[in-house]
Each structure stands twice: as structure tokens, then as C-alpha cells.
Design an enzyme around this catalytic site. Sequence first.
Site, PDB file in Angstrom:
ATOM      1  N   HIS A 171       1.646   4.439  -2.704  1.00  0.00           N
ATOM      2  CA  HIS A 171       1.732   5.894  -2.533  1.00  0.00           C
ATOM      3  C   HIS A 171       3.015   6.428  -3.169  1.00  0.00           C
ATOM      4  O   HIS A 171       2.999   7.472  -3.825  1.00  0.00           O
ATOM      5  CB  HIS A 171       1.707   6.276  -1.046  1.00  0.00           C
ATOM      6  CG  HIS A 171       0.343   6.241  -0.434  1.00  0.00           C
ATOM      7  ND1 HIS A 171      -0.739   6.926  -0.941  1.00  0.00           N
ATOM      8  CD2 HIS A 171      -0.117   5.595   0.669  1.00  0.00           C
ATOM      9  CE1 HIS A 171      -1.794   6.715  -0.188  1.00  0.00           C
ATOM     10  NE2 HIS A 171      -1.455   5.900   0.800  1.00  0.00           N
TER      11      HIS A 171
ATOM     12  N   HIS B  81       0.833  -1.207   0.000  1.00  0.00           N
ATOM     13  CA  HIS B  81       0.000   0.000   0.000  1.00  0.00           C
ATOM     14  C   HIS B  81       0.867   1.257   0.000  1.00  0.00           C
ATOM     15  O   HIS B  81       0.658   2.171  -0.804  1.00  0.00           O
ATOM     16  CB  HIS B  81      -0.904  -0.040   1.250  1.00  0.00           C
ATOM     17  CG  HIS B  81      -1.707   1.194   1.468  1.00  0.00           C
ATOM     18  ND1 HIS B  81      -3.026   1.292   1.108  1.00  0.00           N
ATOM     19  CD2 HIS B  81      -1.385   2.379   2.051  1.00  0.00           C
ATOM     20  CE1 HIS B  81      -3.473   2.495   1.442  1.00  0.00           C
ATOM     21  NE2 HIS B  81      -2.501   3.172   2.025  1.00  0.00           N
ATOM     22  N   GLU B  82       1.855   1.293   0.880  1.00  0.00           N
ATOM     23  CA  GLU B  82       2.728   2.469   0.963  1.00  0.00           C
ATOM     24  C   GLU B  82       3.611   2.590  -0.278  1.00  0.00           C
ATOM     25  O   GLU B  82       3.904   3.698  -0.730  1.00  0.00           O
ATOM     26  CB  GLU B  82       3.559   2.433   2.245  1.00  0.00           C
ATOM     27  CG  GLU B  82       2.746   2.375   3.537  1.00  0.00           C
ATOM     28  CD  GLU B  82       1.751   3.513   3.720  1.00  0.00           C
ATOM     29  OE1 GLU B  82       1.850   4.555   3.036  1.00  0.00           O
ATOM     30  OE2 GLU B  82       0.854   3.354   4.572  1.00  0.00           O
TER      31      GLU B  82
END
Length: 134
Positions: free
Chosen positions: A71, A67-68
Amino acid sequence: MDELIDKLIKKYKTNCPFELSRALGIHIRFMNLGEDTKGLYYRKLRRRFIVIHNELPIEWQRFVCAHELGHDRLHKGINRFFLEESSYFCPGKLERQANSFAVKLLLANSSPEQGESLEIYYSRIGIPHEIQFM
């Protein structure tokens, strides 16, 4: 997004978010982030960091890293927190995109077995139950 993920996997020959992050020069740290924060991504002095809550189960650590990483790849220059209360109950556009990136990355190079439900398939791949029903 699919093309971006395909290029990453082809270049680095893995869909492991930890290996990809390291290959991209992103520093991964584990620490206690409290009850509500699973992970975060930030940049400081041209260095990029993913911080993952150290008390999460391994499937969550893997998902949070993916997920990061999403980003980092999709939202350059924006520091976003992956907060429990906003990540899978009422996610904003950037959080939904990072979640989508994470799921697609983790599912890359695999497919459901014949007759396998999506729930079982996602569990087999290690995608947390809460993420499956977003």
C-alpha cells in the site's frame, strides 16, 4: 510492480518486508487490533506507519507487513485496512494489488524446487495458506 520490487530489493539488498519498511522510514508497530483486522497502514504528520496485529503467527505478520508495504509503495496517500473479511474473500482492487505485491516480494530471489508443487513452495517461503488460493 515487478520493476518496483526489483528496484527495492536491489537497493536495500533484501526482500524482508520488515527490513525494507525500516529502510524506507516506515514505523512498524505491533498491537492487538481485534479479531477482524490483521494490519493497517496510515500516514500522520508526514510519518508512515504499519501496524500489525500482535497475536498473528509470524508468517502472517510477515505477509501483512509486505501487504501494507505494498500500500505504501503502490497507493500513496491512501490509508487502507487489511480486513479479514475483505482481504481474501472479496478483495477490492487496491487489496488485490497489495496482496500481489506481498506475494511477489516474498517470492523474490527464490524458485520452486524440482517437482515441488506451488502449494508446498508457497508454504516453504512462508506465504499463509489462505493467500495461496486467492
